[in-house]
Design an enzyme around this catalytic site. Structure first.
Site, PDB file in Angstrom:
ATOM      1  N   ASP A 166      28.585  13.302  29.237  1.00 19.89           N
ATOM      2  CA  ASP A 166      27.749  13.098  28.063  1.00 19.89           C
ATOM      3  C   ASP A 166      27.944  14.310  27.156  1.00 19.89           C
ATOM      4  O   ASP A 166      27.880  15.444  27.620  1.00 19.89           O
ATOM      5  CB  ASP A 166      26.274  13.003  28.501  1.00 19.89           C
ATOM      6  CG  ASP A 166      25.515  11.940  27.755  1.00 19.89           C
ATOM      7  OD1 ASP A 166      25.527  11.990  26.509  1.00 19.89           O
ATOM      8  OD2 ASP A 166      24.897  11.071  28.411  1.00 19.89           O
ATOM      9  N   ASP A 196      26.404  11.392  22.319  1.00 15.17           N
ATOM     10  CA  ASP A 196      24.986  11.085  22.153  1.00 15.17           C
ATOM     11  C   ASP A 196      24.576  11.011  20.677  1.00 15.17           C
ATOM     12  O   ASP A 196      24.998  11.842  19.867  1.00 15.17           O
ATOM     13  CB  ASP A 196      24.180  12.204  22.833  1.00 15.17           C
ATOM     14  CG  ASP A 196      22.683  11.958  22.829  1.00 15.17           C
ATOM     15  OD1 ASP A 196      22.243  11.039  23.528  1.00 15.17           O
ATOM     16  OD2 ASP A 196      21.963  12.684  22.115  1.00 15.17           O
ATOM     17  N   GLU A 238      27.369   6.596  20.919  1.00 20.21           N
ATOM     18  CA  GLU A 238      26.054   5.955  20.990  1.00 20.21           C
ATOM     19  C   GLU A 238      25.473   5.833  19.582  1.00 20.21           C
ATOM     20  O   GLU A 238      25.093   6.830  18.966  1.00 20.21           O
ATOM     21  CB  GLU A 238      25.082   6.768  21.847  1.00 20.21           C
ATOM     22  CG  GLU A 238      23.772   6.014  22.048  1.00 20.21           C
ATOM     23  CD  GLU A 238      22.533   6.885  22.181  1.00 20.21           C
ATOM     24  OE1 GLU A 238      21.566   6.425  22.802  1.00 20.21           O
ATOM     25  OE2 GLU A 238      22.511   8.018  21.643  1.00 20.21           O
ATOM     26  N   HIS A 256      19.525   4.280  30.428  1.00 20.31           N
ATOM     27  CA  HIS A 256      18.365   5.081  30.824  1.00 20.31           C
ATOM     28  C   HIS A 256      17.289   5.136  29.736  1.00 20.31           C
ATOM     29  O   HIS A 256      16.303   5.859  29.901  1.00 20.31           O
ATOM     30  CB  HIS A 256      18.839   6.496  31.154  1.00 20.31           C
ATOM     31  CG  HIS A 256      19.435   7.191  29.963  1.00 20.31           C
ATOM     32  ND1 HIS A 256      20.565   6.733  29.327  1.00 20.31           N
ATOM     33  CD2 HIS A 256      19.030   8.270  29.266  1.00 20.31           C
ATOM     34  CE1 HIS A 256      20.833   7.501  28.297  1.00 20.31           C
ATOM     35  NE2 HIS A 256      19.919   8.448  28.230  1.00 20.31           N
ATOM     36  N   ASP A 257      17.504   4.439  28.636  1.00 19.17           N
ATOM     37  CA  ASP A 257      16.529   4.438  27.532  1.00 19.17           C
ATOM     38  C   ASP A 257      15.834   3.097  27.349  1.00 19.17           C
ATOM     39  O   ASP A 257      14.874   3.021  26.573  1.00 19.17           O
ATOM     40  CB  ASP A 257      17.231   4.782  26.205  1.00 19.17           C
ATOM     41  CG  ASP A 257      17.791   6.197  26.170  1.00 19.17           C
ATOM     42  OD1 ASP A 257      17.165   7.096  26.769  1.00 19.17           O
ATOM     43  OD2 ASP A 257      18.837   6.389  25.538  1.00 19.17           O
TER      44      ASP A 257
END
Ligand code: NOJ
Length: 529
Positions: free
Chosen positions: A100, A202, A266, A327-328
Site C-alpha cells: 500500500d 491510496d 484507489e 477493509h472500508d
C-alpha cells in the site's frame, strides 16, 4: 499466466489487512511473521498476488494509513528482515507482493511534517498545504474532512491552517512541490528495489486540491443520516486534472523496473471520471480500482448495464478489474446475505478482468457488530451512530475453532465474530460444500479456463433475476448463469451439448444441459462444452 497477457491481467489479487490476518507474538495484532506462516492458505486458495495494507511505522491514528516513515516497518508488524523473508517466501510460492502506498498524506508525526510545522520559513514548510485564515479570520475554505469536521486545522504556533483530507493527524502532502514528488517517488524505488511487484495507491483522487481554494458547492442530495462530509459536492477537493501528471510520474518509476510491476489506484469515482486514471495512452494506473459492484443494485438488469457501461468506457487496451469488498466497506456476505454471496463470488471470479478478493470473504465472514467500548475506528469515533465505522469489516480472521480462532494467543485488537467457531478456515477446508471450497473451485476453474479470466465478455440475457453471459478465448466458450434472486428460475440453455462445470452449490458438476437450465434460489452455474 496466460500467453500474451501480463500476470496481473489473468491473476487474482487477495487483500490482506495485516492487523487482522495472523498474530505470531501474542500482542493481539497480526504481523508479518504471521502472514508468512499463512501464505500457504493463499497458495491453496489459488490467488496470484497479495496486497498488504500499510505495514509502516505509524501512530495508528488511522491504523497505518497515517505513515510516520515510508521506508520502514512498524515493530508491531515485525522488522525489515521479516519483510524481506516474506517477499522471498511469497515469490518462492509464485505469489506477487503488492504494498500500500499512501501519497496523499503522511502522519503528523512524520519528520517532514514536524519540520514543516516548526516555522513558516522552514525549508519543508511548503511540503504540506499551509494557508492563511480567510479574511474573516476563519478557515481558508469550506472544505470538509472525510472523517468529519473541517479539513483545515489551525496551528497557533505559526498562525496558519494546514489541510487534511482525512484526520488532522493525516496532513496532506503538497504534490505541487517538486521536492515532495521526488521524495515520494524515491519511496517507490525503495520498495521496488526490495523486490515488491507493485503498489495499491491510496486515496489518489484526493492527491491535489484547487489552488484557488474555491468553496465546494452545497450538495442538494444530502439527507440526515448521510456522512456530514457529503453536505458539499467535492468538486474542488477531488479529481483535479493535475493528478494525472503525478500518476504518470509514479508509473514511469514502476515501469523503469524489470518484470511487470503493477500500479493499482484507489479512486471512488463515477465510471466516466475513473477512466481518466488509465492515463493518456495508458500512462496511468494499469488498474484503477472499479468499485461499482459495491454500489450497484444487486439485480440482473442494473448489473448487466454496469458491466456493459464499464466495458464500453474502457480506453483502448485498458484492462478491467472488479472489487466486491475491502477493509472500508460492509462485507459482501452482510450486504447480500450468505447465500447470495456465493453467487457474487462466481460473478467476481468469472467477469473479464482482474478481481480483488478481500481476506475473509472466501469463508463468508460477515460484518461483526462492535460494542461501543471496543470501537477503534476514528471515523466511528468522530461521526458516531451513522454506521460509517469500519471496525465490523476488519475483525480478525478465524483460522480454526480454537481460542480466538487461532488468530492470536493474546487479546485480539478487535473481537472475532460470534460465529468464528463454525465459520473458520479449518472447518471449511474439510467441508466439500463450503464457501472456501467454492472459492477454491472457482479459482481453479478460472486458472484452467483462460476464457474466464482474459476471454471476451458478451451479455446473453438479463431478465427475471437471472444474468447470463458468455466468455470466450482461443476457441473455447463458457457461459455463466447467475440467479440473483430467491426464486427457482429456468432459463434457455445458451448452448447445445454443454454440461455444468460448477454450481455455487458444488453439487452438479458434469450435469448435462439440454434445452433449459434450472437454477435453484441463489444459485449460479458455469456451463461449457
Ligand atoms: C483509503 C483507505 O482504504 C482507508 O482505510 C483510509 O482510511 C483512507 N484511504 C485514508 O488513507
Amino acid at each position: 499466466m496466460v500467453d500474451g497477457f501480463a500476470w496481473w491481467q489473468s491473476g487474482v489479487v487477495y487483500q490482506v489487512y495485516p492487523r487482522s490476518f495472523q498474530d505470531s507474538n501474542g500482542d493481539g495484532v497480526g504481523d508479518l511473521p504471521g502472514l508468512l506462516a499463512r501464505l500457504d492458505h493463499l497458495v491453496t486458495l489459488g490467488v496470484d498476488a497479495v496486497w498488504i495494507s500499510p505495514i509502516y511505522p505509524s501512530p495508528m491514528a488511522d491504523f497505518g494509513y497515517d505513515v510516520e516513515d515510508y521506508t520502514g516497518v512498524h515493530p508491531l508488524f515485525g522488522t525489515m528482515e521479516d519483510f524481506d523473508r516474506l517477499v522471498a517466501a511469497a515469490h518462492g510460492r509464485g505469489l506477487k507482493v503488492i504494498l500500500d502506498y499512501v501519497p496523499n498524506h503522511s502522519s503528523d508525526r512524520h519528520p517532514w511534517f514536524v519540520e514543516s510545522r516548526s516555522s513558516r520559513d522552514n525549508p519543508k514548510r511548503d511540503w504540506y498545504v499551509w494557508r492563511d485564515p480567510s479574511p474573516d479570520g476563519g478557515s481558508p475554505s469550506n472544505w470538509l474532512s472525510e472523517f468529519g469536521g473541517s479539513a483545515w486545522e489551525w496551528d497557533a504556533a505559526t498562525g496558519q491552517y494546514y489541510y487534511h483530507a482525512y484526520l488532522k493527524e493525516q496532513p496532506d502532502l503538497n504534490w505541487r512541490n517538486p521536492e515532495v514528488r521526488a521524495a515520494m517517488l524515491d519511496v517507490l524505488r525503495f520498495w521496488l528495489d526490495r523486490g515488491v511487484d507493485g503498489f495499491r495507491v491510496d486515496a489518489i483522487h484526493h492527491l491535489i486540491e484547487d489552488e484557488q481554494l474555491r468553496d465546494n458547492p452545497p450538495n442538494p442530495g444530502w439527507r440526515e443520516g448521510m456522512s456530514p462530509t457529503r453536505r458539499v459536492i467535492r468538486v474542488h477537493t477531488m479529481d483535479q486534472p493535475e493528478v494525472h501528471d503525478a500518476i504518470a510520474a509514479m508509473r514511469r518509476v514502476v515501469d523503469s523496473y524489470p518484470g511487470d510491476r503493477l500500479l493499482i489506484g484507489e479512486a471512488y469515482l463515477p465510471i466516466d471520471q475513473l477512466m481518466a486514471y488509465y492515463g493518456t495512452d495508458l500512462s496511468g494506473f494499469q488498474l484503477p480500482f472499479n468499485f461499482h459492484l459495491l454500489s450497484t443494485p444487486w439485480e440482473a438488469k442494473p448489473l448487466a448495464a454496469l458491466i456493459d457501461q464499464y466495458e464500453a468506457a474502457l480506453p483502448s487496451g485498458g484492462w478491467p478489474n472488479w472489487v466486491l469488498g475491502n477493509h472500508d466497506r460492509s462485507r459482501v456476505a452482510s450486504r447480500l446475505g450468505k447465500a447470495q454471496a456465493r453467487v457474487a463470488a462466481m460473478l467476481l471470479l468469472t467477469l473479464r478482468g482482474t478481481p480483488t478478493l478481500y481476506q475473509g470473504d472466501e469463508i463468508g465472514m460477515t460484518d461483526v457488530p462492535i460494542p461501543p467500548h471496543l470501537v477503534q475506528d476514528p471515523w466511528e469515533k468522530n461521526v458516531p451512530g451513522l454506521g460509517l465505522g469500519r471496525d465490523p469489516v476488519r475483525t480478525p480472521m478465524p483460522w480454526d475453532g480454537g481460542p480466538n480462532g487461532g488468530f492470536t494467543s493474546g487479546e485480539p485488537w478487535l473481537p472475532l465474530g460470534p460465529d468464528a467457531a463454525r465459520v473458520n478456515v479449518a472447518a471449511q477446508a474439510t467441508d466439500p460444500g463450503s464457501k472456501l471450497a467454492l472459492h477454491k473451485a472457482l479459482l481453479a476453474l478460472r486458472r484452467a479456463e483462460p476464457a474466464l479470466s482474459v476471454g471476451s465478455y458478451r451479455r446473453v440475457s438479463a431478465a427475471d433475476d437471472v444474468l447470463v453471459y458468455e466468455r470466450a478465448h482461443g476457441g473455447r466458450r463458457l457461459w455463466v448463469l447467475l440467479n440473483l434472486g430467491r426464486e427457482l428460475r429456468t432459463v434457455d440453455a445458451p448452448a447445445e451439448g454443454a454440461h455444468i462445470r460448477i454450481s455455487t452449490h458444488l453439487d452438479r458438476d458434469g450435469e448435462p444441459v439440454a434445452g433449459s437450465v434450472r437454477l435453484r434460489p441463489n444459485e449460479g452455474v458455469v456451463i461449457g462444452q
